[in-house]
Design an enzyme around this catalytic site. Structure first.
Site, PDB file in Angstrom:
ATOM      1  N   TYR A 115      39.590 -50.034 -75.788  1.00  0.00           N
ATOM      2  CA  TYR A 115      38.338 -49.578 -75.172  1.00  0.00           C
ATOM      3  C   TYR A 115      38.391 -49.787 -73.663  1.00  0.00           C
ATOM      4  O   TYR A 115      38.556 -50.903 -73.173  1.00  0.00           O
ATOM      5  CB  TYR A 115      37.138 -50.352 -75.729  1.00  0.00           C
ATOM      6  N   PRO A 269      26.373 -46.667 -86.483  1.00  0.00           N
ATOM      7  CA  PRO A 269      25.315 -46.765 -87.507  1.00  0.00           C
ATOM      8  C   PRO A 269      24.100 -45.896 -87.231  1.00  0.00           C
ATOM      9  O   PRO A 269      23.299 -45.664 -88.139  1.00  0.00           O
ATOM     10  CB  PRO A 269      24.953 -48.247 -87.494  1.00  0.00           C
ATOM     11  N   ILE A 270      23.956 -45.428 -86.003  1.00  0.00           N
ATOM     12  CA  ILE A 270      22.887 -44.465 -85.713  1.00  0.00           C
ATOM     13  C   ILE A 270      23.510 -43.112 -85.326  1.00  0.00           C
ATOM     14  O   ILE A 270      22.937 -42.335 -84.578  1.00  0.00           O
ATOM     15  CB  ILE A 270      21.904 -44.965 -84.632  1.00  0.00           C
ATOM     16  N   GLY A 273      23.865 -42.000 -81.698  1.00  0.00           N
ATOM     17  CA  GLY A 273      22.599 -41.687 -81.040  1.00  0.00           C
ATOM     18  C   GLY A 273      21.802 -40.588 -81.686  1.00  0.00           C
ATOM     19  O   GLY A 273      20.626 -40.394 -81.352  1.00  0.00           O
TER      20      GLY A 273
END
Length: 381
Positions: A115, A269-270, A273
């Site tokens: 990252y 998990p969303i 966005g």
């Protein structure tokens, strides 16, 4: 004494809906204890789930982390996030996100050696996280649990490559050990050696627990068996999991995690966005996300989003908080949404301390079954 239950798969919520006039309030302590997502520990053909106060244990390891973690993929990244730019403003916002997470009780952070590197960005995410931890600890003592990952690059061979990469990660983080070290994805070859390297790192005290990421069911079972021979528990499998990407439920990964006592860490998990409600067919996301979350996809998503908003309104919660709570209701799942600023981190914290009802969980799952079109081939390899 920890609460123990016998289950044969994922554990759903069984909490009563709050009484009128109590929307969004915390449940009484006794009731909240029944609603907390449990920890899975292998016990024969079934699973014993055990709950620790305030935190969940990663698989059969000794490491306990907060029930919601924070992903640091976007920190320093310029290939997928941040509109291909990294500047002082984004740096300050990332540090504010870190501090807000700590202030709101989320002390588990997930990063990776790739990252923000030359491969993926401007500033290494591990270096940023290490700096944030150091600066915060100069102000006050804080306990932070760090997870990072080994990149199974084609030119890396054998167990020694894992230890070498880990030591470089520890240098960037400014730490002597991390709570969780994961294989970021299955290698083209040499996976047995990588697993041996994880076990070596565990035995040398450089990591407190070990895990994998993006592993399908067969790879997961093989990894669990190989590490078990060394007496090392496989603590976690980190995979893409959200209300609209439920592949772990369909491909056997979630069931295997529950059976073997491996915590499922849910990244995206969303849905990067999309489940915040921010995006619409008229206002789709930009950058690489636009290739997946097209106006056509977002049009199909609207009935689900409308119901998420309705349920959220009844609790005084946002779509983000409802979507994260839905995941925690599955049991043995630790979501790690990415926080780019303090506002996002504070919102994530509002997903804890309350619970959807079992009927609401299943209603949202039923609506989400109508949403198709997301493919993540890495988990099928």
């Amino acid at each position: 004494m920890a609460l123990q239950l016998q289950v044969t798969g994922g554990v759903g919520c069984c909490c009563p809906r709050p009484l009128p006039g109590s929307r969004g309030r915390r449940l009484p302590q006794a009731a909240a204890a029944l609603c907390r997502p449990p920890r899975a520990v292998a016990s024969g053909a079934t699973t014993v789930v055990e709950e620790d106060e305030g935190k969940v244990r990663l698989g059969g390891s000794s490491v306990a982390v907060t029930k919601l973690g924070i992903g640091a993929w976007s920190w320093g990244d310029t290939t997928y996030w941040n509109d291909s730019e990294w500047d002082d403003r984004r740096l300050r916002e990332a540090q504010d996100a870190f501090d807000a997470s700590i202030d709101n009780g989320m002390t588990f952070f997930d990063t990776a050696e790739v990252y923000g590197t030359a491969l993926m960005g401007a500033v290494n995410s591990e270096s940023l996280l290490g700096g944030f931890i150091k600066e915060r600890q100069q102000k006050e003592p804080v306990e932070v649990a760090v997870a990072t990952k080994f990149a199974a690059l084609p030119w890396r061979f054998g167990r020694g490559s894992v230890l070498s990469a880990l030591k470089k990660s520890l240098d960037r983080l400014g730490l002597s050990s991390v709570e969780l070290y994961q294989l970021h994805w299955p290698g083209i070859w040499g996976n047995e050696g990588y697993l041996d390297g994880l076990a070596d790192a565990y035995e040398q005290g450089l990591v407190k627990s070990v895990g994998v990421s993006n592993y399908n069911e067969k790879r997961l079972r093989d990894a669990h068996a190989r590490l078990k021979k060394r007496g090392v528990p496989l603590a976690a499998n980190q995979v893409n999991y959200s209300l609209i990407y439920r592949t772990p439920e369909l491909n056997g990964v979630k069931a295997a995690c529950d059976e073997l006592g491996i915590t499922l860490i849910a990244y995206s998990p969303i849905a990067q966005g999309v489940l915040t409600g921010k995006y619409t067919p008229e206002n789709p996301p930009t950058g690489p996300r636009a290739n997946t979350y097209t106006p056509e996809f977002l049009t199909k998503l609207q009935p689900l989003m409308n119901r998420i908003k309705e349920i959220g309104a009844s609790y005084g919660k946002s779509p983000t908080q409802v979507s994260l709570n839905w995941l925690t209701c599955q049991g043995n799942v630790v979501p790690i949404p990415g926080a780019k600023n303090a506002s996002q981190a504070k919102e994530f914290a509002g997903a804890l301390g309350w619970s959807l009802t079992g009927d609401e969980v299943e209603e949202l799952r039923t609506l989400a079954r109508e949403i198709k079109g997301i493919k993540m081939p890495i988990e099928e390899s």
